[in-house]
Design a protein around this motif. Structure first.
Motif, PDB file in Angstrom:
ATOM      1  N   GLU A 114       0.822  -1.203   0.000  1.00 44.02           N
ATOM      2  CA  GLU A 114       0.000   0.000   0.000  1.00 44.02           C
ATOM      3  C   GLU A 114       0.859   1.256   0.000  1.00 44.02           C
ATOM      4  OE1 GLU A 114      -3.480   2.139   2.722  1.00 44.02           O
ATOM      5  OE2 GLU A 114      -2.830   0.085   3.154  1.00 44.02           O
ATOM      6  N   ALA A 115       1.968   1.217   0.763  1.00 44.55           N
ATOM      7  CA  ALA A 115       2.877   2.364   0.784  1.00 44.55           C
ATOM      8  C   ALA A 115       3.506   2.571  -0.590  1.00 44.55           C
ATOM      9  CB  ALA A 115       3.957   2.151   1.847  1.00 44.55           C
ATOM     10  N   ASN A 116       3.882   1.484  -1.274  1.00 38.55           N
ATOM     11  CA  ASN A 116       4.456   1.594  -2.612  1.00 38.55           C
ATOM     12  C   ASN A 116       3.482   2.248  -3.574  1.00 38.55           C
ATOM     13  OD1 ASN A 116       6.795   0.339  -1.768  1.00 38.55           O
ATOM     14  ND2 ASN A 116       6.144  -1.701  -2.411  1.00 38.55           N
ATOM     15  N   LEU A 117       2.218   1.864  -3.494  1.00 42.95           N
ATOM     16  CA  LEU A 117       1.210   2.444  -4.377  1.00 42.95           C
ATOM     17  C   LEU A 117       1.042   3.936  -4.108  1.00 42.95           C
ATOM     18  CD1 LEU A 117      -1.488  -0.389  -4.450  1.00 42.95           C
ATOM     19  CD2 LEU A 117       0.201   0.197  -6.207  1.00 42.95           C
ATOM     20  N   ARG A 118       1.193   4.327  -2.850  1.00 46.76           N
ATOM     21  CA  ARG A 118       1.109   5.761  -2.538  1.00 46.76           C
ATOM     22  C   ARG A 118       2.271   6.514  -3.192  1.00 46.76           C
ATOM     23  NH1 ARG A 118      -0.568   4.156   2.804  1.00 46.76           N
ATOM     24  NH2 ARG A 118       1.535   4.516   3.595  1.00 46.76           N
ATOM     25  N   TRP A 119       3.476   5.914  -3.173  1.00 45.47           N
ATOM     26  CA  TRP A 119       4.606   6.571  -3.821  1.00 45.47           C
ATOM     27  C   TRP A 119       4.398   6.642  -5.326  1.00 45.47           C
ATOM     28  CZ3 TRP A 119       6.787   9.409  -0.631  1.00 45.47           C
ATOM     29  CH2 TRP A 119       7.191   8.993   0.637  1.00 45.47           C
ATOM     30  N   VAL A 120       3.816   5.585  -5.916  1.00 43.98           N
ATOM     31  CA  VAL A 120       3.519   5.617  -7.349  1.00 43.98           C
ATOM     32  C   VAL A 120       2.516   6.731  -7.662  1.00 43.98           C
ATOM     33  CG1 VAL A 120       2.424   4.337  -9.239  1.00 43.98           C
ATOM     34  CG2 VAL A 120       4.082   3.193  -7.758  1.00 43.98           C
ATOM     35  N   ALA A 121       1.470   6.839  -6.822  1.00 41.11           N
ATOM     36  CA  ALA A 121       0.464   7.880  -7.046  1.00 41.11           C
ATOM     37  C   ALA A 121       1.081   9.267  -6.937  1.00 41.11           C
ATOM     38  CB  ALA A 121      -0.677   7.717  -6.038  1.00 41.11           C
ATOM     39  N   LEU A 122       1.961   9.466  -5.953  1.00 45.28           N
ATOM     40  CA  LEU A 122       2.624  10.767  -5.826  1.00 45.28           C
ATOM     41  C   LEU A 122       3.500  11.050  -7.041  1.00 45.28           C
ATOM     42  CD1 LEU A 122       3.395  13.291  -4.188  1.00 45.28           C
ATOM     43  CD2 LEU A 122       5.197  11.933  -3.114  1.00 45.28           C
ATOM     44  N   THR A 123       4.258  10.050  -7.487  1.00 47.14           N
ATOM     45  CA  THR A 123       5.122  10.239  -8.648  1.00 47.14           C
ATOM     46  C   THR A 123       4.319  10.583  -9.887  1.00 47.14           C
ATOM     47  OG1 THR A 123       6.628   8.597  -7.696  1.00 47.14           O
ATOM     48  CG2 THR A 123       6.959   9.157 -10.007  1.00 47.14           C
ATOM     49  N   ALA A 124       3.109  10.016 -10.009  1.00 43.22           N
ATOM     50  CA  ALA A 124       2.273  10.253 -11.183  1.00 43.22           C
ATOM     51  C   ALA A 124       1.855  11.708 -11.321  1.00 43.22           C
ATOM     52  CB  ALA A 124       1.039   9.365 -11.128  1.00 43.22           C
ATOM     53  N   VAL A 125       1.921  12.475 -10.225  1.00 42.95           N
ATOM     54  CA  VAL A 125       1.611  13.905 -10.315  1.00 42.95           C
ATOM     55  C   VAL A 125       2.504  14.581 -11.355  1.00 42.95           C
ATOM     56  CG1 VAL A 125       1.711  16.102  -9.051  1.00 42.95           C
ATOM     57  CG2 VAL A 125       0.728  14.065  -7.963  1.00 42.95           C
ATOM     58  N   ALA A 126       3.778  14.155 -11.435  1.00 41.13           N
ATOM     59  CA  ALA A 126       4.733  14.813 -12.326  1.00 41.13           C
ATOM     60  C   ALA A 126       4.376  14.651 -13.802  1.00 41.13           C
ATOM     61  CB  ALA A 126       6.149  14.303 -12.047  1.00 41.13           C
ATOM     62  N   PRO A 127       4.242  13.429 -14.345  1.00 38.51           N
ATOM     63  CA  PRO A 127       3.937  13.330 -15.768  1.00 38.51           C
ATOM     64  C   PRO A 127       2.573  13.902 -16.148  1.00 38.51           C
ATOM     65  CG  PRO A 127       3.843  11.167 -14.733  1.00 38.51           C
ATOM     66  CD  PRO A 127       4.461  12.092 -13.745  1.00 38.51           C
ATOM     67  N   VAL A 128       1.607  13.829 -15.232  1.00 35.30           N
ATOM     68  CA  VAL A 128       0.305  14.437 -15.521  1.00 35.30           C
ATOM     69  C   VAL A 128       0.452  15.956 -15.632  1.00 35.30           C
ATOM     70  CG1 VAL A 128      -2.002  14.864 -14.598  1.00 35.30           C
ATOM     71  CG2 VAL A 128      -1.031  12.560 -14.506  1.00 35.30           C
ATOM     72  N   ALA A 158      20.807  10.468  -1.702  1.00 36.95           N
ATOM     73  CA  ALA A 158      20.573   9.751  -0.448  1.00 36.95           C
ATOM     74  C   ALA A 158      20.978  10.617   0.736  1.00 36.95           C
ATOM     75  CB  ALA A 158      21.358   8.439  -0.435  1.00 36.95           C
ATOM     76  N   GLY A 159      20.063  10.751   1.711  1.00 39.07           N
ATOM     77  CA  GLY A 159      20.352  11.532   2.900  1.00 39.07           C
ATOM     78  C   GLY A 159      20.172  13.028   2.734  1.00 39.07           C
ATOM     79  N   THR A 160      19.747  13.478   1.535  1.00 43.19           N
ATOM     80  CA  THR A 160      19.544  14.904   1.277  1.00 43.19           C
ATOM     81  C   THR A 160      18.054  15.207   1.186  1.00 43.19           C
ATOM     82  OG1 THR A 160      21.598  14.938   0.002  1.00 43.19           O
ATOM     83  CG2 THR A 160      20.129  16.813  -0.268  1.00 43.19           C
ATOM     84  N   ASP A 161      17.625  16.323   1.729  1.00 44.80           N
ATOM     85  CA  ASP A 161      16.224  16.712   1.669  1.00 44.80           C
ATOM     86  C   ASP A 161      15.777  16.863   0.213  1.00 44.80           C
ATOM     87  OD1 ASP A 161      13.855  17.968   3.372  1.00 44.80           O
ATOM     88  OD2 ASP A 161      14.145  19.221   1.582  1.00 44.80           O
ATOM     89  N   GLY A 184       9.644  10.313  -5.901  1.00 47.37           N
ATOM     90  CA  GLY A 184       9.445   8.969  -6.420  1.00 47.37           C
ATOM     91  C   GLY A 184      10.753   8.259  -6.682  1.00 47.37           C
ATOM     92  N   LEU A 185      11.721   8.975  -7.251  1.00 41.83           N
ATOM     93  CA  LEU A 185      13.032   8.374  -7.500  1.00 41.83           C
ATOM     94  C   LEU A 185      13.722   7.968  -6.199  1.00 41.83           C
ATOM     95  CD1 LEU A 185      14.462  10.638 -10.357  1.00 41.83           C
ATOM     96  CD2 LEU A 185      14.120   8.164 -10.469  1.00 41.83           C
ATOM     97  N   ARG A 186      13.428   8.685  -5.119  1.00 39.89           N
ATOM     98  CA  ARG A 186      14.037   8.350  -3.833  1.00 39.89           C
ATOM     99  C   ARG A 186      13.483   7.034  -3.280  1.00 39.89           C
ATOM    100  NH1 ARG A 186      16.088  11.760   0.245  1.00 39.89           N
ATOM    101  NH2 ARG A 186      16.724  13.048  -1.538  1.00 39.89           N
ATOM    102  N   HIS A 187      12.192   6.750  -3.526  1.00 36.30           N
ATOM    103  CA  HIS A 187      11.533   5.632  -2.855  1.00 36.30           C
ATOM    104  C   HIS A 187      11.205   4.454  -3.767  1.00 36.30           C
ATOM    105  CE1 HIS A 187      10.908   7.747   0.992  1.00 36.30           C
ATOM    106  NE2 HIS A 187      10.720   8.829   0.251  1.00 36.30           N
ATOM    107  N   LEU A 188      11.318   4.617  -5.079  1.00 37.39           N
ATOM    108  CA  LEU A 188      10.929   3.565  -6.010  1.00 37.39           C
ATOM    109  C   LEU A 188      12.081   3.228  -6.944  1.00 37.39           C
ATOM    110  CD1 LEU A 188       7.433   4.991  -7.058  1.00 37.39           C
ATOM    111  CD2 LEU A 188       7.821   3.025  -5.568  1.00 37.39           C
ATOM    112  N   PRO A 189      12.078   2.028  -7.540  1.00 37.87           N
ATOM    113  CA  PRO A 189      13.078   1.713  -8.567  1.00 37.87           C
ATOM    114  C   PRO A 189      12.953   2.676  -9.744  1.00 37.87           C
ATOM    115  CG  PRO A 189      11.933  -0.278  -7.845  1.00 37.87           C
ATOM    116  CD  PRO A 189      11.198   0.882  -7.243  1.00 37.87           C
TER     117      PRO A 189
END
Length: 313
Positions: free
Chosen positions: A2-16, A168-171, A227-232
């Motif tokens: 479920e957490a992964n899907l949330r990261w995917v949904a957040l990442t999808a904001v960018a291409p939209v 990694a480790g940067t805001d 998204g790049l921080r949390h997903l492949p």
């Protein structure tokens, strides 16, 4: 999961958001000032995010911000503009749809993320879907335009994977702000030399720049880099296929365009490609381990200093 899907949904904001940006730029922004347009898109967005975080780069992040700003912002924005002027939208979008495969290869080389079979299948399915949606047999293909679009795709893919490797480790908001600000600062003097005085901006143009700056740039890039921080990287690249999908749906909503059976089939294939590349539990654990290794390497090379620099606030 479920957490992964949330990261995917957040990442999808960018291409939209980027998909809507094509329409807003074409309809409301000055077409004869691409460098100023790119600078006015990037620099205010970077300054807004910088005001939210109030952190300046430290150590290696001064030159890293310059490199990433050049790749992800300055060069990319200008090349995308050139491609949009020289090519039909269908051809330009199809060339950019190769980015998932490019990001997977670069992530394999730079951050040791071996592409999964599902990622490769999703990329192939999504690319086929984009071709069905956008390739209409339109003529007038410019070699220079194809080269500009392909270079934009390669440049941004390389820049995004470098961002994943270095961040990694940067805001996330801070590093995004540094990139956008650096990219805008690179563009301003070049625009002044090549395009002369900045264009006069009417009220609708200012509103359009407000949308492009806050939504299609500041919010979109923050979501993308999160998204790049949390997903492949392969998953993030596949989510980027929602960009041409957004363009087609905007045409339906705002330009009274009809959705043909071919386009409908392509739309389904793109969404299937994105679904194929969703992170699994095992794949995400492997990505987390790679992130930990990257963060560990950052700790060994990071310059000594206080954890929170109050002087940068």
């Amino acid at each position: 999961m479920e957490a992964n899907l949330r990261w995917v949904a957040l990442t999808a904001v960018a291409p939209v958001a980027w998909g809507t940006n094509y329409y807003v730029t074409r309809e409301f922004l000055p077409a004869d000032h691409p460098l100023y347009g790119a600078a006015l898109r990037a620099l205010p967005a970077g300054l807004v995010l910088l005001a939210l975080r109030r952190q300046l780069p430290r150590g290696a992040w001064w030159w890293r911000s310059a490199v990433l700003g050049l790749l992800n912002v300055s060069v990319f924005f200008v090349l995308v503009y050139a491609a949009s002027q020289l090519l039909p939208t269908s051809i330009a979008s199809t060339v950019m749809a190769l980015s998932p495969l490019t990001m997977m290869l670069m992530a394999w080389l730079l951050v040791s993320e071996r592409p999964r079979a599902a990622h490769l299948a999703g990329a192939a399915t999504g690319l086929a879907g984009v071709c069905l949606m956008l390739l209409t047999g339109a003529g007038g293909v410019s070699v220079a335009g194809v080269l500009a679009s392909a270079t934009a795709m390669l440049t941004s893919s390389f820049g995004y994977v470098l961002t994943k490797r270095w961040s990694a480790g940067t805001d996330v908001l801070a590093s995004t702000a540094w990139q956008l600000t650096a990219g805008g600062l690179f563009l301003l003097p070049v625009a002044a030399v090549t395009e002369g005085a900045p264009p006069a901006l009417s009220a609708p143009t200012l509103l359009a720049f407000g949308y492009v700056t806050l939504i299609a740039t500041a919010l979109a890039f923050a979501a993308w880099f999160t998204g790049l921080r949390h997903l492949p990287a392969g998953t993030v690249g596949l989510v980027g296929l929602l960009n041409p999908v957004t363009g087609v749906l905007l045409g339906l909503a705002l330009a009274d365009e009809a959705l043909t059976p071919q386009q409908l089939c392509g739309l389904v294939m793109v969404l299937a490609g994105v679904a194929l590349g969703r992170p699994t539990g095992a794949g995400q654990r492997g990505n987390d381990r790679a992130s930990v290794r990257s963060a560990s390497g950052e700790q060994h090379t990071r310059e000594p200093g206080p954890r929170n620099s109050s002087s940068a606030r």
